[in-house]
Design a protein around this motif. Structure first.
Motif, PDB file in Angstrom:
ATOM      1  N   PRO A  98       0.838  -1.209   0.000  1.00  0.00           N
ATOM      2  CA  PRO A  98       0.000   0.000   0.000  1.00  0.00           C
ATOM      3  C   PRO A  98       0.867   1.251   0.000  1.00  0.00           C
ATOM      4  CG  PRO A  98      -0.878  -1.598   1.542  1.00  0.00           C
ATOM      5  CD  PRO A  98       0.441  -2.143   1.067  1.00  0.00           C
ATOM      6  N   GLY A  99       0.502   2.203  -0.836  1.00  0.00           N
ATOM      7  CA  GLY A  99       1.207   3.479  -0.897  1.00  0.00           C
ATOM      8  C   GLY A  99       2.197   3.593  -2.030  1.00  0.00           C
ATOM      9  N   ARG A 103       2.686   6.912  -4.468  1.00  0.00           N
ATOM     10  CA  ARG A 103       3.939   7.671  -4.569  1.00  0.00           C
ATOM     11  C   ARG A 103       4.381   7.823  -6.016  1.00  0.00           C
ATOM     12  NH1 ARG A 103       4.890   4.712   0.208  1.00  0.00           N
ATOM     13  NH2 ARG A 103       6.128   3.085  -0.830  1.00  0.00           N
ATOM     14  N   LEU A 104       3.994   6.886  -6.872  1.00  0.00           N
ATOM     15  CA  LEU A 104       4.291   7.002  -8.298  1.00  0.00           C
ATOM     16  C   LEU A 104       3.288   7.881  -9.034  1.00  0.00           C
ATOM     17  CD1 LEU A 104       5.200   3.267  -9.105  1.00  0.00           C
ATOM     18  CD2 LEU A 104       6.782   5.212  -9.120  1.00  0.00           C
ATOM     19  N   GLY A 105       2.248   8.317  -8.315  1.00  0.00           N
ATOM     20  CA  GLY A 105       1.188   9.087  -8.956  1.00  0.00           C
ATOM     21  C   GLY A 105       0.301   8.244  -9.835  1.00  0.00           C
ATOM     22  N   LEU A 106       0.240   6.947  -9.531  1.00  0.00           N
ATOM     23  CA  LEU A 106      -0.532   6.002 -10.349  1.00  0.00           C
ATOM     24  C   LEU A 106      -1.576   5.271  -9.507  1.00  0.00           C
ATOM     25  CD1 LEU A 106       2.468   4.485 -12.357  1.00  0.00           C
ATOM     26  CD2 LEU A 106       0.921   6.318 -13.081  1.00  0.00           C
ATOM     27  N   ARG A 117     -13.376   4.159 -16.660  1.00  0.00           N
ATOM     28  CA  ARG A 117     -13.937   2.810 -16.788  1.00  0.00           C
ATOM     29  C   ARG A 117     -12.980   1.722 -16.295  1.00  0.00           C
ATOM     30  NH1 ARG A 117     -18.015   1.685 -20.283  1.00  0.00           N
ATOM     31  NH2 ARG A 117     -16.937  -0.165 -21.063  1.00  0.00           N
ATOM     32  N   LEU A 118     -11.812   2.116 -15.821  1.00  0.00           N
ATOM     33  CA  LEU A 118     -10.793   1.155 -15.432  1.00  0.00           C
ATOM     34  C   LEU A 118     -11.163   0.406 -14.154  1.00  0.00           C
ATOM     35  CD1 LEU A 118      -7.856   0.135 -16.099  1.00  0.00           C
ATOM     36  CD2 LEU A 118      -7.070   1.839 -14.425  1.00  0.00           C
ATOM     37  N   VAL A 119     -11.032  -0.922 -14.201  1.00  0.00           N
ATOM     38  CA  VAL A 119     -11.157  -1.754 -13.002  1.00  0.00           C
ATOM     39  C   VAL A 119      -9.732  -1.957 -12.478  1.00  0.00           C
ATOM     40  CG1 VAL A 119     -11.776  -4.016 -12.091  1.00  0.00           C
ATOM     41  CG2 VAL A 119     -13.258  -2.891 -13.776  1.00  0.00           C
ATOM     42  N   TYR A 120      -9.460  -1.388 -11.326  1.00  0.00           N
ATOM     43  CA  TYR A 120      -8.111  -1.340 -10.744  1.00  0.00           C
ATOM     44  C   TYR A 120      -8.083  -2.323  -9.576  1.00  0.00           C
ATOM     45  CZ  TYR A 120      -3.953   1.226  -8.888  1.00  0.00           C
ATOM     46  OH  TYR A 120      -2.716   1.607  -8.438  1.00  0.00           O
ATOM     47  N   CYS A 121      -7.300  -3.397  -9.697  1.00  0.00           N
ATOM     48  CA  CYS A 121      -7.271  -4.455  -8.681  1.00  0.00           C
ATOM     49  C   CYS A 121      -5.930  -4.465  -7.962  1.00  0.00           C
ATOM     50  CB  CYS A 121      -7.532  -5.812  -9.331  1.00  0.00           C
ATOM     51  SG  CYS A 121      -7.508  -7.190  -8.161  1.00  0.00           S
ATOM     52  N   SER A 122      -5.963  -4.237  -6.655  1.00  0.00           N
ATOM     53  CA  SER A 122      -4.767  -4.293  -5.814  1.00  0.00           C
ATOM     54  C   SER A 122      -4.792  -5.579  -4.997  1.00  0.00           C
ATOM     55  CB  SER A 122      -4.718  -3.094  -4.866  1.00  0.00           C
ATOM     56  OG  SER A 122      -4.653  -1.882  -5.582  1.00  0.00           O
ATOM     57  N   GLN A 128      -5.390  -2.738   2.007  1.00  0.00           N
ATOM     58  CA  GLN A 128      -4.933  -1.358   1.841  1.00  0.00           C
ATOM     59  C   GLN A 128      -4.956  -0.554   3.131  1.00  0.00           C
ATOM     60  OE1 GLN A 128      -3.741  -0.092  -1.309  1.00  0.00           O
ATOM     61  NE2 GLN A 128      -3.712  -2.317  -1.561  1.00  0.00           N
ATOM     62  N   HIS A 129      -5.604  -1.058   4.168  1.00  0.00           N
ATOM     63  CA  HIS A 129      -5.642  -0.339   5.436  1.00  0.00           C
ATOM     64  C   HIS A 129      -5.709  -1.349   6.574  1.00  0.00           C
ATOM     65  CE1 HIS A 129      -9.957  -1.168   6.055  1.00  0.00           C
ATOM     66  NE2 HIS A 129     -10.061  -1.019   4.745  1.00  0.00           N
ATOM     67  N   GLY A 130      -5.475  -0.871   7.785  1.00  0.00           N
ATOM     68  CA  GLY A 130      -5.465  -1.728   8.968  1.00  0.00           C
ATOM     69  C   GLY A 130      -4.065  -1.796   9.560  1.00  0.00           C
ATOM     70  N   PRO A 131      -3.940  -2.239  10.824  1.00  0.00           N
ATOM     71  CA  PRO A 131      -2.648  -2.242  11.517  1.00  0.00           C
ATOM     72  C   PRO A 131      -1.553  -3.063  10.841  1.00  0.00           C
ATOM     73  CG  PRO A 131      -4.453  -2.555  13.073  1.00  0.00           C
ATOM     74  CD  PRO A 131      -5.052  -2.635  11.713  1.00  0.00           C
ATOM     75  N   LEU A 132      -1.921  -4.095  10.067  1.00  0.00           N
ATOM     76  CA  LEU A 132      -0.915  -4.946   9.430  1.00  0.00           C
ATOM     77  C   LEU A 132      -0.667  -4.592   7.965  1.00  0.00           C
ATOM     78  CD1 LEU A 132      -1.979  -8.462  10.813  1.00  0.00           C
ATOM     79  CD2 LEU A 132      -0.110  -7.006  11.619  1.00  0.00           C
ATOM     80  N   ALA A 133      -1.308  -3.546   7.474  1.00  0.00           N
ATOM     81  CA  ALA A 133      -1.287  -3.266   6.039  1.00  0.00           C
ATOM     82  C   ALA A 133       0.120  -3.132   5.468  1.00  0.00           C
ATOM     83  CB  ALA A 133      -2.096  -2.002   5.734  1.00  0.00           C
TER      84      ALA A 133
END
Length: 380
Positions: A98-99, A103-106, A117-122, A128-133
Motif C-alpha cells: 500500500p502506498g 507515490r508514483l502518482g498512479l 472505466r478502469l477496473v483497478y485491482c490491488s 490497503q488499510h489496517g494495523p498490518l497493512a
C-alpha cells in the motif's frame, strides 16, 4: 464460440505468483494481457529455478499467452507510454505494498481521471488499510496470522509446512479474478470502473467456515488434533501401510465407515466416539499389516473414501487426470521446446487460443504495437 473476455485489455504490473496467476486465468478466457516489467530484470520469477529456455519454468507456466512491455514508470517517456495504455485498458492488476502506486502518482484516483472505466485491482497480504497493512509477509505468514496454520500439527505439535501456497492462490488469485469479473459486470451497467482491495489474509477465513461455525456457535474453538477434519476422529486420518506408503482415509459417513471396517476386518470399532485414540491406534495397526497395493486391491470398487497418498509424479500420470485432459495444453519457449501448461479451473468452452502458446521474453513488445488496436479508440 468467442472467448468471454475477448476484447478485454489487462495491464499486469504484478510479479511472482498471485497477480500473474490471476491474469493468466483472464488470458486463458480471452483477455489481452500486457505484462508491464522493469527494464533489464523484469519479473523476479524469471530468475527462479529450474530453467526452461532463457527463463524459469515457473515463469513460463504463469505467463503463457501474455505480452511483455518493459517500462520504467519513473521515467517521463515510459510513464507517458504507460498512461496511454491505461486509457485503453479495462483492467489493471498490481500487488505492490500500500502506498507505492500513490507515490508514483498512479493510484486508483489518478488513473480513474485517465480512464474512468478502469477496473483497478490491488492484491496485497493484509489489504490497503489496517494495523498490518504495511507489514512484510509471505504465504506462510498469512496462514499463521489467520489461524489456519495453527489448525495443523505434527507429532511434536509443530505445524508442518503446507505444500500449497494457499494464501497466494486461494486468498489472492482466485478472489481477484472473481471480483474483477464482478466489477466488469457492474461496469457494463454503470459505465464506471472501481478499485478492488484484495487481501490474501482476509480471504483465508472463508476456507475455515467450519471452524468459525463451531467456535462462534459453541465457544469451543477448534485446535490441531481435534475436530472433525483436524485430527479429532479416526474417520479422517492418514495411515501408514506396511511398505511405507500412506492411505488417506476419510469414511466420515456411517455407511462408508462400516464398509471400511469390514474390509480391514475390524467391525468391533463401529463407534469410534467411545474412545477415538484407541480406535485410531487399532485402525493404524490394521493398515500397517498390508502393503499399499494390497489395500488398494481390497478397496477397489468399494465406496469407502480411501485413496493412496500419491507422489506428484504419480498424480500427473494417473489415467483419470490424463483422461480429463488436464495436461493436454502446452507452453513453449523461444527455442520451440514445450512442457505441459498449468491446468486452470476454466471450462474448456471458455478458453482462448490453441493447445500450444508461448510465454513472452522480457520487453518483446513495444508501446506502439498497442496504439492502433480497436480498444484504443474507446477513450479517444
Amino acid at each position: 464460440m468467442m472467448p468471454p473476455l475477448e476484447g478485454i485489455r489487462v495491464l499486469d504490473l504484478s510479479t511472482l505468483l498471485p497477480g500473474p496467476l490471476c491474469t493468466l486465468l483472464l488470458a486463458d478466457a480471452g483477455a489481452e494481457v500486457i505484462k508491464i516489467e522493469r527494464p533489464g530484470r523484469g519479473d523476479e520469477m524469471r530468475s527462479y529455478e529450474p530453467r526452461f529456455g532463457g527463463d524459469s519454468a515457473n515463469f513460463a507456466l504463469l505467463n503463457r499467452g501474455k505480452r511483455s512491455l518493459a517500462l520504467d514508470l519513473k521515467q517521463p517517456d515510459d510513464r507517458t507510454a504507460f498512461l496511454e495504455l491505461v486509457a485503453t485498458a479495462d483492467v489493471l492488476v498490481e500487488q505492490f505494498r500500500p502506498g507505492v502506486m500513490q507515490r508514483l502518482g498512479l493510484d486508483p484516483a489518478a488513473l480513474a481521471r485517465v480512464n474512468p472505466r478502469l477496473v483497478y485491482c490491488s492484491i496485497t497480504g493484509y489489504g490497503q488499510h489496517g494495523p498490518l497493512a504495511e507489514v512484510a509477509a509471505h504465504d506462510l505468514n498469512y496462514l499463521a496470522q489467520s489461524g489456519m496454520l495453527g489448525l495443523s500439527a505434527g507429532a511434536d505439535g509443530t505445524p508442518p509446512l503446507p505444500q500449497a501456497l494457499v494464501a497466494d492462490i486461494g486468498g489472492g488469485c482466485y478472489p481477484a479474478v472473481m471480483n474483477i469479473l464482478l466489477a466488469l459486470r457492474q461496469r457494463d451497467a454503470t459505465g464506471t470502473g472501481c478499485h478492488l482491495d484484495v487481501a490474501m489474509a482476509d480471504n483465508l477465513f472463508t476456507l475455515m467456515y467450519w471452524g468459525l461455525a463451531e467456535g462462534q456457535a459453541t465457544g469451543r474453538w477448534p485446535r490441531a488434533g481435534r475436530g472433525l477434519v483436524t485430527g479429532g476422529t479416526p474417520r479422517y486420518q492418514v495411515y501408514a501401510t506396511r511398505d511405507g506408503r500412506h492411505l488417506a482415509v476419510a469414511p466420515l459417513e456411517d455407511k462408508f465407515w462400516h464398509a471400511f471396517l469390514q474390509i480391514i476386518e475390524a467391525p468391533q470399532l463401529e463407534d469410534p466416539a467411545l474412545d477415538p485414540q484407541a480406535t485410531r491406534d487399532a485402525v493404524a495397526h490394521a493398515i500397517a499389516q498390508r502393503t499399499a497395493d494390497e489395500w488398494l486391491q481390497r478397496f477397489e470398487g468399494r465406496d469407502v473414501c480411501v485413496a493412496l497418498v500419491a507422489t506428484l509424479e504419480e498424480a500427473v500420470t494417473h489415467p483419470h487426470f490424463r483422461a480429463r485432459g488436464l495436461f493436454d495444453r502446452r507452453v513453449r519457449n523461444a527455442d520451440g521446446a514445450e512442457i505441459a501448461a498449468l491446468p486452470l479451473p476454466i471450462d474448456a468452452r471458455f478458453r482462448a487460443g490453441g493447445t500450444s502458446a508461448s510465454y513472452p521474453s522480457l520487453g518483446e513488445a513495444r508501446p506502439q504495437e498497442f496504439a492502433d488496436t480497436p480498444g484504443a479508440e474507446r477513450f479517444r
